[in-house]
Design a protein around this motif. Structure first.
Motif, PDB file in Angstrom:
ATOM      1  N   UNK A  66       0.813  -1.201   0.000  1.00 24.23           N
ATOM      2  CA  UNK A  66       0.000   0.000   0.000  1.00 24.23           C
ATOM      3  C   UNK A  66       0.848   1.252   0.000  1.00 24.23           C
ATOM      4  N   UNK A  67       0.172   2.391   0.029  1.00 20.70           N
ATOM      5  CA  UNK A  67       0.839   3.692   0.034  1.00 20.70           C
ATOM      6  C   UNK A  67       0.235   4.537   1.147  1.00 20.70           C
ATOM      7  N   UNK A  68       1.099   5.188   1.930  1.00 27.36           N
ATOM      8  CA  UNK A  68       0.648   6.064   3.005  1.00 27.36           C
ATOM      9  C   UNK A  68       1.372   7.397   2.881  1.00 27.36           C
ATOM     10  N   UNK A  69       0.599   8.489   2.981  1.00 24.62           N
ATOM     11  CA  UNK A  69       1.191   9.825   2.870  1.00 24.62           C
ATOM     12  C   UNK A  69       0.474  10.799   3.798  1.00 24.62           C
ATOM     13  N   UNK A  70       1.261  11.622   4.486  1.00 25.77           N
ATOM     14  CA  UNK A  70       0.749  12.759   5.249  1.00 25.77           C
ATOM     15  C   UNK A  70       1.482  13.995   4.744  1.00 25.77           C
ATOM     16  N   UNK A  71       0.742  14.957   4.224  1.00 30.10           N
ATOM     17  CA  UNK A  71       1.325  16.216   3.761  1.00 30.10           C
ATOM     18  C   UNK A  71       0.636  17.359   4.493  1.00 30.10           C
ATOM     19  N   UNK A  72       1.447  18.255   5.074  1.00 29.05           N
ATOM     20  CA  UNK A  72       0.931  19.395   5.811  1.00 29.05           C
ATOM     21  C   UNK A  72       1.624  20.679   5.366  1.00 29.05           C
ATOM     22  N   UNK A  91       6.016  10.188   2.856  1.00 27.97           N
ATOM     23  CA  UNK A  91       5.493   9.266   1.842  1.00 27.97           C
ATOM     24  C   UNK A  91       6.117   7.892   2.048  1.00 27.97           C
ATOM     25  N   UNK A  92       5.269   6.870   2.197  1.00 34.32           N
ATOM     26  CA  UNK A  92       5.747   5.542   2.547  1.00 34.32           C
ATOM     27  C   UNK A  92       5.080   4.466   1.691  1.00 34.32           C
ATOM     28  N   UNK A 107      10.230   8.154   2.373  1.00 34.17           N
ATOM     29  CA  UNK A 107      11.016   9.372   2.528  1.00 34.17           C
ATOM     30  C   UNK A 107      10.217  10.425   3.288  1.00 34.17           C
ATOM     31  N   UNK A 108      10.946  11.288   3.975  1.00 37.54           N
ATOM     32  CA  UNK A 108      10.360  12.424   4.691  1.00 37.54           C
ATOM     33  C   UNK A 108      11.086  13.688   4.246  1.00 37.54           C
ATOM     34  N   UNK A 109      10.324  14.773   4.072  1.00 33.89           N
ATOM     35  CA  UNK A 109      10.932  16.045   3.692  1.00 33.89           C
ATOM     36  C   UNK A 109      10.217  17.179   4.416  1.00 33.89           C
ATOM     37  N   UNK A 110      10.985  18.161   4.879  1.00 35.44           N
ATOM     38  CA  UNK A 110      10.417  19.392   5.409  1.00 35.44           C
ATOM     39  C   UNK A 110      11.357  20.546   5.067  1.00 35.44           C
ATOM     40  N   UNK A 111      10.862  21.760   5.251  1.00 34.90           N
ATOM     41  CA  UNK A 111      11.662  22.903   4.844  1.00 34.90           C
ATOM     42  C   UNK A 111      12.675  23.317   5.904  1.00 34.90           C
ATOM     43  N   UNK A 137       8.888   5.703  13.484  1.00 32.50           N
ATOM     44  CA  UNK A 137       9.828   5.528  12.378  1.00 32.50           C
ATOM     45  C   UNK A 137      11.168   6.171  12.713  1.00 32.50           C
ATOM     46  N   UNK A 138      12.190   5.831  11.903  1.00 32.28           N
ATOM     47  CA  UNK A 138      13.517   6.427  12.023  1.00 32.28           C
ATOM     48  C   UNK A 138      13.946   6.994  10.673  1.00 32.28           C
ATOM     49  N   UNK A 139      14.523   8.187  10.684  1.00 33.87           N
ATOM     50  CA  UNK A 139      15.224   8.677   9.501  1.00 33.87           C
ATOM     51  C   UNK A 139      16.520   7.892   9.353  1.00 33.87           C
ATOM     52  N   UNK A 140      16.867   7.544   8.121  1.00 33.19           N
ATOM     53  CA  UNK A 140      18.055   6.737   7.854  1.00 33.19           C
ATOM     54  C   UNK A 140      19.235   7.573   7.403  1.00 33.19           C
TER      55      UNK A 140
END
Length: 228
Positions: A66-72, A91-92, A107-111, A137-140
């Motif tokens: 599946x696909x999971x996403x949270x965008x704010x 986005x996972x 992946x995770x991204x923020x400004x 989760x952990x950032x790699x």
């Protein structure tokens, strides 16, 4: 760094054990949420406006993938606060392993901190009245941040079109490498449901660590639509 490696290794070992024990029963125990809606929300508070999109979908109705996403996104009213505008997106790709539990990587991204690959475990429970999501989760890469995301939603219907709506959502993100709180928030919503719309009152509490080192309170109203 050692703590991050040990914890991530433990998660992987636990997940592998669960897969081995439940291989024959996965087909009948997967949560049936392939037709789940995509909620889009706008919150207008005293400090600014925020937008949120959450996607939780399977690639196929009978698939484990599946696909999971949270965008704010948050935008400030005051021109002097434009540097505090914020964008975050997680986005996972998920792989179901047992009764609502799944392995995630993406992946995770923020400004503020930039981009990082990430991995973790997700738990999802959903029925006609309740929705619960828990995602550690952990950032790699970067600072090897640890993050815990949680959401609980309750929405009983009183008639065919009208119902009650309440949601609590929180996130805690810690910089493991430098050992400080980098970002956290608590969002609360209460209101009513009309067909596939929700609206009412909201409260956001945002905490920033590190260079920004501040906390903010926002009271306002929200409008939420579920897209099918």
């Amino acid at each position: 760094m050692k703590l991050k490696i040990l914890l991530f290794a433990a998660l992987c070992f636990l997940s592998a054990t669960v897969i081995a024990q439940t291989k024959d029963s996965l087909k009948t125990e997967l949560p049936q949420i392939s037709l789940s809606p995509v909620p889009v929300e706008v919150f207008a508070g005293n400090n600014g406006v925020s937008f949120q999109l959450i996607v939780s979908k399977y690639f196929k109705p009978d698939s484990r993938l599946g696909f999971f996403n949270v965008t704010q996104f948050t935008g400030k009213y005051d021109t002097a606060d434009q540097a505090k505008n914020e964008l975050m997106s997680l986005a996972l790709i998920s792989f179901d392993i047992w009764k609502g539990f799944s392995l995630n990587t993406g992946a995770f991204i923020d400004n503020y901190g930039g981009f990082s690959p990430t991995a973790g475990i997700q738990y999802l429970f959903a029925n006609k009245d309740f929705l619960i999501i828990a995602l550690p989760r952990f950032d790699l890469a970067r600072n090897y941040n640890f993050e815990a995301f949680g959401l609980a939603e309750y929405r009983p219907m009183f008639t065919k079109n009208w119902g009650f709506y309440i949601r609590g959502q929180a996130m805690y993100n810690r910089n493991i490498k430098q050992d400080f709180l980098e970002r956290s928030y608590v969002n609360l919503r209460t209101g009513v449901t009309y067909q596939n719309f929700q609206f009412g009152l909201g409260y956001n509490y945002d905490v920033y660590g590190g260079t920004f080192n501040s906390n903010q309170h926002s009271f306002g109203v929200f409008l939420r639509a579920e897209l099918f």
